[in-house]
Design an enzyme around this catalytic site. Structure first.
Site, PDB file in Angstrom:
ATOM      1  N   SER A 173       0.937  -1.155   0.175  1.00  0.00           N
ATOM      2  CA  SER A 173      -0.056   0.067  -0.103  1.00  0.00           C
ATOM      3  C   SER A 173       0.827   1.153   0.011  1.00  0.00           C
ATOM      4  O   SER A 173       2.109   1.117   0.124  1.00  0.00           O
ATOM      5  CB  SER A 173      -0.898  -0.093   1.042  1.00  0.00           C
ATOM      6  OG  SER A 173      -0.191  -0.104   2.341  1.00  0.00           O
ATOM      7  N   GLY A 175       1.882   3.056  -1.968  1.00  0.00           N
ATOM      8  CA  GLY A 175       2.931   3.340  -3.205  1.00  0.00           C
ATOM      9  C   GLY A 175       4.248   2.229  -3.152  1.00  0.00           C
ATOM     10  O   GLY A 175       5.229   2.370  -3.869  1.00  0.00           O
ATOM     11  N   GLU A 280     -11.966   3.883  -4.341  1.00  0.00           N
ATOM     12  CA  GLU A 280     -10.834   4.815  -5.280  1.00  0.00           C
ATOM     13  C   GLU A 280     -11.174   4.336  -6.642  1.00  0.00           C
ATOM     14  O   GLU A 280     -11.222   3.464  -7.253  1.00  0.00           O
ATOM     15  CB  GLU A 280      -9.463   4.270  -5.051  1.00  0.00           C
ATOM     16  CG  GLU A 280      -8.967   4.580  -3.438  1.00  0.00           C
ATOM     17  CD  GLU A 280      -7.507   4.073  -3.439  1.00  0.00           C
ATOM     18  OE1 GLU A 280      -6.805   4.197  -4.172  1.00  0.00           O
ATOM     19  OE2 GLU A 280      -7.418   3.792  -2.038  1.00  0.00           O
ATOM     20  N   GLU A 292      -9.537   0.705  -6.403  1.00  0.00           N
ATOM     21  CA  GLU A 292      -9.304  -0.250  -5.204  1.00  0.00           C
ATOM     22  C   GLU A 292     -10.340   0.128  -4.002  1.00  0.00           C
ATOM     23  O   GLU A 292     -10.918   1.413  -4.352  1.00  0.00           O
ATOM     24  CB  GLU A 292      -7.920  -0.550  -4.652  1.00  0.00           C
ATOM     25  CG  GLU A 292      -7.193   0.778  -4.613  1.00  0.00           C
ATOM     26  CD  GLU A 292      -5.932   0.239  -3.873  1.00  0.00           C
ATOM     27  OE1 GLU A 292      -5.276  -0.866  -3.970  1.00  0.00           O
ATOM     28  OE2 GLU A 292      -5.173   1.283  -3.367  1.00  0.00           O
ATOM     29  N   ASP A 299      -7.065   7.754   3.934  1.00  0.00           N
ATOM     30  CA  ASP A 299      -6.260   9.105   4.368  1.00  0.00           C
ATOM     31  C   ASP A 299      -6.903  10.059   3.639  1.00  0.00           C
ATOM     32  O   ASP A 299      -6.918  11.159   4.193  1.00  0.00           O
ATOM     33  CB  ASP A 299      -4.921   8.665   4.071  1.00  0.00           C
ATOM     34  CG  ASP A 299      -4.379   8.112   2.824  1.00  0.00           C
ATOM     35  OD1 ASP A 299      -5.239   8.052   1.720  1.00  0.00           O
ATOM     36  OD2 ASP A 299      -3.089   7.850   2.836  1.00  0.00           O
ATOM     37  N   THR A 300      -7.296  10.040   2.426  1.00  0.00           N
ATOM     38  CA  THR A 300      -7.580  11.206   1.565  1.00  0.00           C
ATOM     39  C   THR A 300      -9.062  12.033   2.193  1.00  0.00           C
ATOM     40  O   THR A 300      -9.251  13.119   1.860  1.00  0.00           O
ATOM     41  CB  THR A 300      -8.086  11.067   0.149  1.00  0.00           C
ATOM     42  OG1 THR A 300      -8.942   9.981   0.206  1.00  0.00           O
ATOM     43  CG2 THR A 300      -6.577  10.600  -0.647  1.00  0.00           C
ATOM     44  N   ARG A 377       4.284  10.852   7.121  1.00  0.00           N
ATOM     45  CA  ARG A 377       3.281  11.919   7.198  1.00  0.00           C
ATOM     46  C   ARG A 377       3.049  12.146   8.713  1.00  0.00           C
ATOM     47  O   ARG A 377       2.791  11.221   9.454  1.00  0.00           O
ATOM     48  CB  ARG A 377       1.782  11.628   6.528  1.00  0.00           C
ATOM     49  CG  ARG A 377       0.900  12.569   6.679  1.00  0.00           C
ATOM     50  CD  ARG A 377      -0.282  12.136   5.715  1.00  0.00           C
ATOM     51  NE  ARG A 377      -0.976  10.932   6.279  1.00  0.00           N
ATOM     52  CZ  ARG A 377      -1.451   9.822   5.312  1.00  0.00           C
ATOM     53  NH1 ARG A 377      -1.131   9.936   4.048  1.00  0.00           N
ATOM     54  NH2 ARG A 377      -1.818   8.844   5.878  1.00  0.00           N
TER      55      ARG A 377
HETATM   56  P1  AMP Z   1      -2.895   2.452  -5.180  1.00  0.00           P
HETATM   57  O1  AMP Z   1      -1.781   1.920  -4.098  1.00  0.00           O
HETATM   58  O2  AMP Z   1      -3.326   1.146  -5.972  1.00  0.00           O
HETATM   59  O3  AMP Z   1      -3.911   3.169  -4.942  1.00  0.00           O
HETATM   60  O4  AMP Z   1      -1.983   3.487  -6.185  1.00  0.00           O
HETATM   61  C1  AMP Z   1      -1.383   4.691  -5.899  1.00  0.00           C
HETATM   62  C2  AMP Z   1      -1.670   5.911  -6.605  1.00  0.00           C
HETATM   63  O5  AMP Z   1      -0.851   5.355  -8.077  1.00  0.00           O
HETATM   64  C3  AMP Z   1      -3.057   5.860  -7.126  1.00  0.00           C
HETATM   65  O6  AMP Z   1      -3.870   6.567  -6.447  1.00  0.00           O
HETATM   66  C4  AMP Z   1      -2.664   6.569  -8.747  1.00  0.00           C
HETATM   67  O7  AMP Z   1      -2.616   7.937  -8.569  1.00  0.00           O
HETATM   68  C5  AMP Z   1      -1.628   5.868  -9.282  1.00  0.00           C
HETATM   69  N1  AMP Z   1      -2.002   4.621 -10.242  1.00  0.00           N
HETATM   70  C6  AMP Z   1      -2.107   3.312  -9.523  1.00  0.00           C
HETATM   71  N2  AMP Z   1      -2.723   2.418 -10.395  1.00  0.00           N
HETATM   72  C7  AMP Z   1      -2.744   3.289 -11.520  1.00  0.00           C
HETATM   73  C8  AMP Z   1      -2.903   2.805 -13.024  1.00  0.00           C
HETATM   74  N3  AMP Z   1      -3.308   1.654 -13.188  1.00  0.00           N
HETATM   75  N4  AMP Z   1      -2.758   3.851 -13.881  1.00  0.00           N
HETATM   76  C9  AMP Z   1      -2.386   5.080 -13.782  1.00  0.00           C
HETATM   77  N5  AMP Z   1      -2.137   5.554 -12.380  1.00  0.00           N
HETATM   78  C10 AMP Z   1      -2.166   4.659 -11.331  1.00  0.00           C
END
Ligand code: AMP
Length: 409
Positions: A173, A175, A280, A292, A299-300, A377
């Site tokens: 999670s 990133g 999301e 997801e 958090d947002t 954070r």
């Molecule tokens: P996640 O952990 O899956 O919520 O990904 C974190 C962030 O990465 C998301 O809020 C998007 O900004 C970006 N992101 C994730 N998956 C994609 C995707 N398939 N295409 C473009 N951006 C993505």
């Protein structure tokens, strides 16, 4: 466990809350004690609920609020069960994804109330579980995707999806382990990042088509005993998969909003139980893709601490208790700005707060985290105004005045 009244899974209606710490009192156990759990703990205590907080390190934010706390790895199912059998909570409330969810599934079968449901925590712990549910069972639109276990499968997955694509460990999670693979030359790099960044160490990854969305939102959705409510959409800006600013409401076309609400209702309906969910979504024109969902505060959604009469945390607490939420009052456009601190320190000082707080309709939350290693954070600034642009600008102004001293250890 409390012996009467409340089991959301059976939709029993009578809710009673007895004297705190007495045999008729009610007890919540938080699995995860970060800033989101801290706000949930505060909201539960407003109802006289006894709160026990768990996390992997002492003095975590929610532990500073809770009546009692335990330090453990929440991936240690045996220890988790031992604590739960000792405490016998009425509500087990996960705050994070990294929990021994098979233990929660067993405990639910034994009669414990896992929020929103043990199955929801199990499915969303792993990107594969929730993606397959959303895309393959519910037929919701998502980015194209493949899963890969080995380097060979990974290469085949990237070739099938095409570049650019987004690579994420299935257990991760914020990133961690995530990268964008722009071309076949970057396959090794993306594989390496994913193998080093996953929660459970090396392993399975998801390869997703890169979505060139116009904007992304979190649609907070509350399942409660009076029904399901979707809140105003929250727009946000992410850096390296971690949120930096969010705002509410995100302007959207009626068509896109209707699609987003429908997706949110479908996915939260499939997960079940009572509580708040952060759905999301990626928006491209009038098209909406499911990304997801968190079966817990998001958090947002911290922006709701200033934008609404009941924050996402107040709503979660109320829904968890089985109480109805007939409606939510939105006050006005608002923004949140994460205070992300970099360095290696166990002594961080926030200064110039008089200036930060000088403008009207600005608030700050300092989470009380004990240390920073890398970046973390540590707080959030909240602002509201007549427009989203003004609210964001106000939060940014307040943030620019904040002095952050990161002292050596
Ligand atoms: P996640 O952990 O899956 O919520 O990904 C974190 C962030 O990465 C998301 O809020 C998007 O900004 C970006 N992101 C994730 N998956 C994609 C995707 N398939 N295409 C473009 N951006 C993505």
């Amino acid at each position: 466990m409390g012996n009467n009244t409340l089991n959301p899974k059976n939709f029993t209606i009578v809710v009673k809350i007895g004297t705190t710490f007495s045999p008729v009192g009610r007890k919540a156990l938080l699995c995860g004690s970060g800033e989101l759990g801290k706000e949930v703990a505060i909201e539960l205590q407003r109802y006289g609920i006894e709160v026990v907080a768990l996390d992997k390190y002492p003095n975590a934010p929610a532990m500073q609020i809770a009546h009692r706390s335990y330090v453990l790895s929440m991936l240690d199912g045996e220890r988790l069960r031992e604590i739960i059998e000792t405490e016998k909570p009425d509500y087990i409330i996960p705050e994070i994804e990294a929990i021994a969810t098979p233990t929660l599934v067993e405990l639910e079968k034994e009669g414990y109330n896992v929020i929103p449901t043990a199955n929801a925590t199990w499915l969303t712990m792993n990107r594969e579980g929730i993606r397959r549910l959303a895309a393959e069972e519910l037929g919701l639109p998502t980015s194209p995707y493949r899963f890969a276990e080995t380097r060979e499968e990974f290469e085949a997955a990237i070739k099938a999806i095409g570049t650019p694509c987004v690579v994420k460990p299935v257990m991760s999670s914020s990133g961690h382990g995530q990268s964008v693979c722009h071309s076949e030359q970057e396959i090794d790099r993306s594989w390496q990042i994913a193998q080093e960044g996953g929660r459970a160490g090396a392993g399975r990854v998801i390869v997703e088509g890169f979505v060139k969305f116009d904007y992304e939102i979190t649609l907070l959705t509350l399942r409660n005993s009076a029904g399901t409510i979707t809140l105003k959409p929250i727009g946000h800006h992410q850096v390296d998969g971690d949120y930096r600013e969010s705002w509410q409401p995100q302007p959207m076309s009626e068509v896109a909003l209707a699609k987003a609400e429908e997706i949110a209702r479908k996915v939260t309906g499939a997960l079940g139980g009572y509580g708040i969910f952060g759905v999301e979504l990626f928006i491209c024109g009038d098209e909406v893709l499911f990304s997801e969902v968190s079966p817990r505060p998001h958090d947002t959604g911290m922006v709701t601490m200033i934008s609404q009469d009941l924050s996402e945390f107040a709503l979660h607490a109320r829904a968890v208790l089985g109480l109805p939420v007939p409606s939510v009052r939105f006050y006005r456009p608002s923004a949140s700005k994460a205070i992300v601190v970099e360095g290696d320190s166990d002594k961080v000082v926030f200064g110039n707060l008089e200036e930060v707080m000088a403008e009207e309709d600005v608030q700050i939350r300092i989470f009380g985290k004990g240390e920073v290693v890398g970046h973390r954070r540590l707080g959030v600034i909240l602002a509201s105004a007549d427009t989203i642009e003004e609210a964001l600008a106000k939060a940014e102004r307040a943030y620019s005045k904040l002095q952050i001293e990161v002292l050596p250890r």
